[in-house]
Motif scaffolding. Sequence first.
Motif, PDB file in Angstrom:
ATOM      1  N   MET A 156       0.711  -1.234  -0.149  1.00 56.81           N
ATOM      2  CA  MET A 156      -0.073  -0.028   0.073  1.00 56.81           C
ATOM      3  C   MET A 156       1.004   1.206  -0.081  1.00 56.81           C
ATOM      4  O   MET A 156       1.809   1.454   0.829  1.00 56.81           O
ATOM      5  CB  MET A 156      -0.983   0.323   1.260  1.00 56.81           C
ATOM      6  N   LYS A 157       0.598   2.288  -0.937  1.00 56.02           N
ATOM      7  CA  LYS A 157       1.294   3.371  -0.968  1.00 56.02           C
ATOM      8  C   LYS A 157       0.355   4.456  -0.198  1.00 56.02           C
ATOM      9  O   LYS A 157      -0.953   4.460  -0.144  1.00 56.02           O
ATOM     10  CB  LYS A 157       1.483   3.750  -2.369  1.00 56.02           C
ATOM     11  N   ILE A 158       1.465   5.402   0.317  1.00 54.98           N
ATOM     12  CA  ILE A 158       0.718   6.422   1.369  1.00 54.98           C
ATOM     13  C   ILE A 158       0.926   7.746   0.536  1.00 54.98           C
ATOM     14  O   ILE A 158       1.975   8.241   0.141  1.00 54.98           O
ATOM     15  CB  ILE A 158       1.476   6.429   2.616  1.00 54.98           C
ATOM     16  N   ASN A 159      -0.321   8.609   0.680  1.00 51.98           N
ATOM     17  CA  ASN A 159      -0.296   9.882   0.337  1.00 51.98           C
ATOM     18  C   ASN A 159      -0.716  10.671   1.915  1.00 51.98           C
ATOM     19  O   ASN A 159      -1.758  10.370   2.409  1.00 51.98           O
ATOM     20  CB  ASN A 159      -1.266  10.187  -0.598  1.00 51.98           C
ATOM     21  N   ALA A 160       0.242  11.316   2.535  1.00 52.34           N
ATOM     22  CA  ALA A 160      -0.043  11.803   3.852  1.00 52.34           C
ATOM     23  C   ALA A 160      -0.087  13.103   4.052  1.00 52.34           C
ATOM     24  O   ALA A 160       0.670  13.868   3.324  1.00 52.34           O
ATOM     25  CB  ALA A 160       1.162  11.147   4.735  1.00 52.34           C
ATOM     26  N   ILE A 161      -1.000  13.611   4.826  1.00 50.33           N
ATOM     27  CA  ILE A 161      -0.929  14.882   5.442  1.00 50.33           C
ATOM     28  C   ILE A 161      -0.115  15.079   6.771  1.00 50.33           C
ATOM     29  O   ILE A 161      -0.450  14.419   7.547  1.00 50.33           O
ATOM     30  CB  ILE A 161      -2.268  15.584   5.673  1.00 50.33           C
ATOM     31  N   ILE A 162       0.612  16.032   6.892  1.00 51.38           N
ATOM     32  CA  ILE A 162       1.435  15.962   8.080  1.00 51.38           C
ATOM     33  C   ILE A 162       1.203  17.547   8.741  1.00 51.38           C
ATOM     34  O   ILE A 162       1.498  18.473   7.973  1.00 51.38           O
ATOM     35  CB  ILE A 162       3.079  15.905   8.027  1.00 51.38           C
ATOM     36  N   THR A 163       0.748  17.480  10.156  1.00 52.72           N
ATOM     37  CA  THR A 163       0.707  18.788  10.849  1.00 52.72           C
ATOM     38  C   THR A 163       1.839  18.962  11.684  1.00 52.72           C
ATOM     39  O   THR A 163       2.281  17.989  12.190  1.00 52.72           O
ATOM     40  CB  THR A 163      -0.761  19.162  11.371  1.00 52.72           C
ATOM     41  N   GLY A 164       2.270  20.058  11.876  1.00 56.97           N
ATOM     42  CA  GLY A 164       3.302  20.178  12.983  1.00 56.97           C
ATOM     43  C   GLY A 164       4.665  20.177  12.637  1.00 56.97           C
ATOM     44  O   GLY A 164       5.642  19.899  13.177  1.00 56.97           O
ATOM     45  N   ALA A 165       4.902  20.172  11.094  1.00 51.31           N
ATOM     46  CA  ALA A 165       6.157  19.824  10.513  1.00 51.31           C
ATOM     47  C   ALA A 165       7.426  20.934  10.659  1.00 51.31           C
ATOM     48  O   ALA A 165       8.558  20.463  10.530  1.00 51.31           O
ATOM     49  CB  ALA A 165       5.916  19.762   8.975  1.00 51.31           C
ATOM     50  N   THR A 166       6.773  22.043  11.468  1.00 54.22           N
ATOM     51  CA  THR A 166       7.806  22.860  11.731  1.00 54.22           C
ATOM     52  C   THR A 166       8.373  22.833  13.256  1.00 54.22           C
ATOM     53  O   THR A 166       9.240  23.452  13.822  1.00 54.22           O
ATOM     54  CB  THR A 166       7.582  24.398  11.288  1.00 54.22           C
ATOM     55  N   GLY A 167       7.735  21.906  13.715  1.00 54.32           N
ATOM     56  CA  GLY A 167       8.231  21.402  15.290  1.00 54.32           C
ATOM     57  C   GLY A 167       9.141  20.250  15.417  1.00 54.32           C
ATOM     58  O   GLY A 167       9.311  19.471  14.312  1.00 54.32           O
ATOM     59  N   MET A 168       9.694  19.787  16.287  1.00 55.12           N
ATOM     60  CA  MET A 168      10.479  18.965  16.501  1.00 55.12           C
ATOM     61  C   MET A 168       9.962  17.595  15.899  1.00 55.12           C
ATOM     62  O   MET A 168      10.322  16.894  15.286  1.00 55.12           O
ATOM     63  CB  MET A 168      11.175  18.570  17.942  1.00 55.12           C
ATOM     64  N   VAL A 169       8.889  16.977  16.401  1.00 58.06           N
ATOM     65  CA  VAL A 169       8.296  15.689  16.454  1.00 58.06           C
ATOM     66  C   VAL A 169       7.898  15.843  14.908  1.00 58.06           C
ATOM     67  O   VAL A 169       8.148  14.958  13.977  1.00 58.06           O
ATOM     68  CB  VAL A 169       7.272  15.499  17.380  1.00 58.06           C
ATOM     69  N   GLY A 170       7.219  16.730  14.465  1.00 57.65           N
ATOM     70  CA  GLY A 170       6.721  16.887  13.127  1.00 57.65           C
ATOM     71  C   GLY A 170       7.750  16.691  11.994  1.00 57.65           C
ATOM     72  O   GLY A 170       7.738  16.184  10.855  1.00 57.65           O
ATOM     73  N   GLU A 171       8.977  17.401  12.243  1.00 52.89           N
ATOM     74  CA  GLU A 171       9.889  17.411  11.478  1.00 52.89           C
ATOM     75  C   GLU A 171      10.637  16.118  11.248  1.00 52.89           C
ATOM     76  O   GLU A 171      11.009  15.625  10.164  1.00 52.89           O
ATOM     77  CB  GLU A 171      11.118  18.490  11.684  1.00 52.89           C
ATOM     78  N   GLY A 172      10.771  15.604  12.382  1.00 49.04           N
ATOM     79  CA  GLY A 172      11.347  14.208  12.425  1.00 49.04           C
ATOM     80  C   GLY A 172      10.469  13.166  11.738  1.00 49.04           C
ATOM     81  O   GLY A 172      10.841  12.531  10.719  1.00 49.04           O
ATOM     82  N   VAL A 173       9.188  13.236  11.513  1.00 53.25           N
ATOM     83  CA  VAL A 173       8.359  12.381  11.094  1.00 53.25           C
ATOM     84  C   VAL A 173       8.281  12.702   9.524  1.00 53.25           C
ATOM     85  O   VAL A 173       8.115  11.874   8.608  1.00 53.25           O
ATOM     86  CB  VAL A 173       6.724  12.541  11.554  1.00 53.25           C
TER      87      VAL A 173
END
Length: 219
Positions: A1-18
């Motif tokens: 299965m291929k993923i098309n993902a939305i990420i929130t908080g990507a400018t924070g530590m956890v979100g950037e790591g994800v």
Amino acid sequence: MKINAIITGATGMVGEGVLLECLTHPDVEQVLVINRKPGGVSHPKLKEIIYNDFFNLSPIEQQLAGYNACFFCLGVSSVGMGDEEYKHLTYDLTLNVAKTLAKLNPDMTFTYVSGAGTDSTEKGRLAWARVKGATENALLQLFKNAYMFRPGFLKAVPGQKNVKSYYRYLAWLYPIGRALYPAGFSTLEELGLAMIKTATVGYEKRILEVKDFVALAKR
């Protein structure tokens, strides 16, 4: 299965790591980040929306359709914040985004980063833990594929820009803590990988403590 993902908080530590884990993972085809300010990351998989009102998503709503995963890493600290304000910026904000995504993408996998000590009963002594617990419970009712992640101390991914200062100062503690108390220490790489795997293969629990997502990351 291929993923098309939305990420929130990507400018924070956890979100950037994800985000960094998603950009290098072969099962992730597209990533959409919703940031209040430019994240400064460029990649062929990545699309960025700059938008700051998470309580009114109608102007960008149509851009959020067609995704099968959301990695919700947006959050605030309760330190110095009143209970009602913290609830508004945690429970109300998260549920507003989640309800919009559930309407547009009802079959999506929604993963939420809460934290160790979150109170599922919503009756404990700590206000932040009750609010996080209420948020988790609401999300589990809203999505049939929802997973709650409760990390403890997180080791940053190499190359991260957004790392909380106290994590930089205490990074030397990580190998000691991991050896003595593995249930409280993990890497952001493990967290990100486990979030991806919930979207591709699922997991037998819907609330994942550190030991759960470390084990899932290794599968």
